[in-house]
Design an enzyme around this catalytic site. Structure first.
Site, PDB file in Angstrom:
ATOM      1  N   CYS A 123      -3.405 -20.085 -26.393  1.00  0.00           N
ATOM      2  CA  CYS A 123      -1.895 -19.396 -26.534  1.00  0.00           C
ATOM      3  C   CYS A 123      -1.756 -19.410 -28.100  1.00  0.00           C
ATOM      4  O   CYS A 123      -0.717 -18.840 -28.404  1.00  0.00           O
ATOM      5  CB  CYS A 123      -0.950 -20.556 -25.810  1.00  0.00           C
ATOM      6  SG  CYS A 123      -1.405 -20.624 -23.852  1.00  0.00           S
ATOM      7  N   HIS A 275       5.560 -19.118 -28.135  1.00  0.00           N
ATOM      8  CA  HIS A 275       4.374 -18.652 -27.193  1.00  0.00           C
ATOM      9  C   HIS A 275       5.532 -18.571 -25.977  1.00  0.00           C
ATOM     10  O   HIS A 275       6.183 -19.557 -25.550  1.00  0.00           O
ATOM     11  CB  HIS A 275       3.606 -19.713 -27.222  1.00  0.00           C
ATOM     12  CG  HIS A 275       2.917 -19.811 -25.843  1.00  0.00           C
ATOM     13  ND1 HIS A 275       2.147 -18.553 -25.085  1.00  0.00           N
ATOM     14  CD2 HIS A 275       2.584 -20.652 -25.016  1.00  0.00           C
ATOM     15  CE1 HIS A 275       1.677 -18.791 -24.066  1.00  0.00           C
ATOM     16  NE2 HIS A 275       1.919 -20.017 -23.814  1.00  0.00           N
ATOM     17  N   ASN A 306       3.684 -15.454 -18.576  1.00  0.00           N
ATOM     18  CA  ASN A 306       2.842 -16.055 -19.597  1.00  0.00           C
ATOM     19  C   ASN A 306       1.572 -15.610 -19.572  1.00  0.00           C
ATOM     20  O   ASN A 306       0.686 -15.426 -18.820  1.00  0.00           O
ATOM     21  CB  ASN A 306       2.792 -17.685 -19.244  1.00  0.00           C
ATOM     22  CG  ASN A 306       1.911 -18.581 -20.245  1.00  0.00           C
ATOM     23  OD1 ASN A 306       0.826 -17.776 -20.984  1.00  0.00           O
ATOM     24  ND2 ASN A 306       1.759 -19.555 -20.195  1.00  0.00           N
TER      25      ASN A 306
END
Length: 350
Positions: A123, A275, A306
């Site tokens: 990420c 993120h 996500n």
């Protein structure tokens, strides 16, 4: 006799010229995935802020997603693929060790013979890519660098997993980085904490999976639970409370160091793009960072989910496309994830 080598001519600074994005074709609502995890739309929404997650069609490859985002960024930048000097792709879901996805993307785009390589920083991967693109441009090694964060996280999930799989989506975000008379990408502050490698992890190495295909016993992995060791294919798992505590403890420090490295104060930040891990994490960070009350916040996770390395550029792309953020805004972008790897920059939005 001392031999002196000629160096590339350095330039003053670099900038993000344009940001593009591509999301999985299907927006999957919470109600469609709650059965296998014995959950509810309300539970997922309260704990994560996610209402839908973008998931790609079966025939859409990770290369397709990367190509769509890259083409979008190139068009917005007004730059031909042939003018790209380097292609950097951040991903953890290109399941071939070699060749790198970046080389395949370079050929698909028509950017050959640009330098091309992949980055595995989960990420934080997009911020890692921007850091390297900035360095390449400022060193005079490249005039234009394409940075792509792309994931098909739906290939990496266990539908019955309540730790992370219900969070995940598919997509790609891309940025074209080029020269600037003044620095418009601030210094990168980054690092890792390998002591927390087990906080977000792959349930099995691909080598174990291959051994099982061949009928060979896989090495024992005592750190994995018995039920995980019996799974046929690797998936992701997360120790949610551990990740939450680490992020809330460490990312505010990273953010403050990043802002200071750029010679700014929290009051100078117009846009915050963390993120897209979990809306609760984003909200908690906002309570501790000391940013202005009117700061614009990336919340693409609510619709897209996500998307790991793709999440920051996708959130940025949405803010710019919808007009929530504008060209010239000062943005703080912070990536963090498996590893634990982390990185941040202050950038001027294109």
């Amino acid at each position: 006799m001392t031999t002196t080598l000629r160096l590339s001519e350095p330039v003053t600074g670099s900038r993000i010229i344009a940001v593009g994005g591509a999301r999985g074709e299907n927006l999957v609502p919470n109600d469609d995935i709650v059965g296998p995890i014995n959950s509810s739309d309300e539970w997922i929404t309260q704990r994560t802020g996610i209402k839908t997650r973008a998931r790609a069609n079966p025939e859409t490859t990770i290369l397709d997603l990367a190509d769509r985002a890259a083409q979008d960024a190139l068009v917005k930048a007004g730059i031909a693929a042939a003018d790209i000097d380097a292609v950097l792709v951040s991903t953890v879901t290109h399941f071939e060790q070699t060749p790198a996805l970046a080389t395949l993307l370079t050929e698909r785009l028509g950017a050959t013979p640009a330098a091309a390589f992949d980055i595995s920083a989960a990420c934080a991967g997009y911020c890692y890519g921007i850091a390297q693109a900035d360095a390449l441009v400022r060193a005079g090694t490249a005039e234009h660098v394409l940075v792509v964060g792309v994931e098909r996280m739906s290939d990496f999930i266990d539908p019955t997993d309540r730790t992370i799989s219900f969070l995940l989506g598919d997509g790609a975000g891309a940025a074209v980085v080029g020269r600037s008379d003044t620095p418009k990408i601030g210094p990168t502050v980054w690092g890792s904490d390998g002591s927390l490698a087990g906080a977000i992890y792959q349930t099995k190495p691909w080598l174990d999976y291959r051994r099982e295909e061949l009928g060979e016993p896989a090495p024992e992995r005592a750190e994995l639970a018995e039920e995980v060791s019996q799974m046929v294919t690797p998936t992701l798992r997360q120790q949610g409370p551990t990740v939450f505590k680490w992020v809330i403890t460490n990312i505010p420090k990273l953010a403050n160091r990043t802002i200071e490295a750029a010679g700014l104060t929290p009051a100078d930040i117009d846009v915050f793009v963390p993120h897209q891990a979990n809306m609760r994490i984003t909200d908690q960070l906002l309570k501790t960072l000391g940013l202005r009350e009117d700061v614009i916040v990336g919340r693409d996770i609510a619709d897209t989910g996500n998307t790991s390395a793709a999440s920051i550029p996708l959130a940025t792309e949405r803010l710019l496309r919808e007009g929530t953020a504008k060209s010239g805004d000062v943005a703080l972008q912070i990536g963090f994830g498996a590893g634990m790897a982390f990185a941040g920059q202050v950038v001027i939005l294109p």
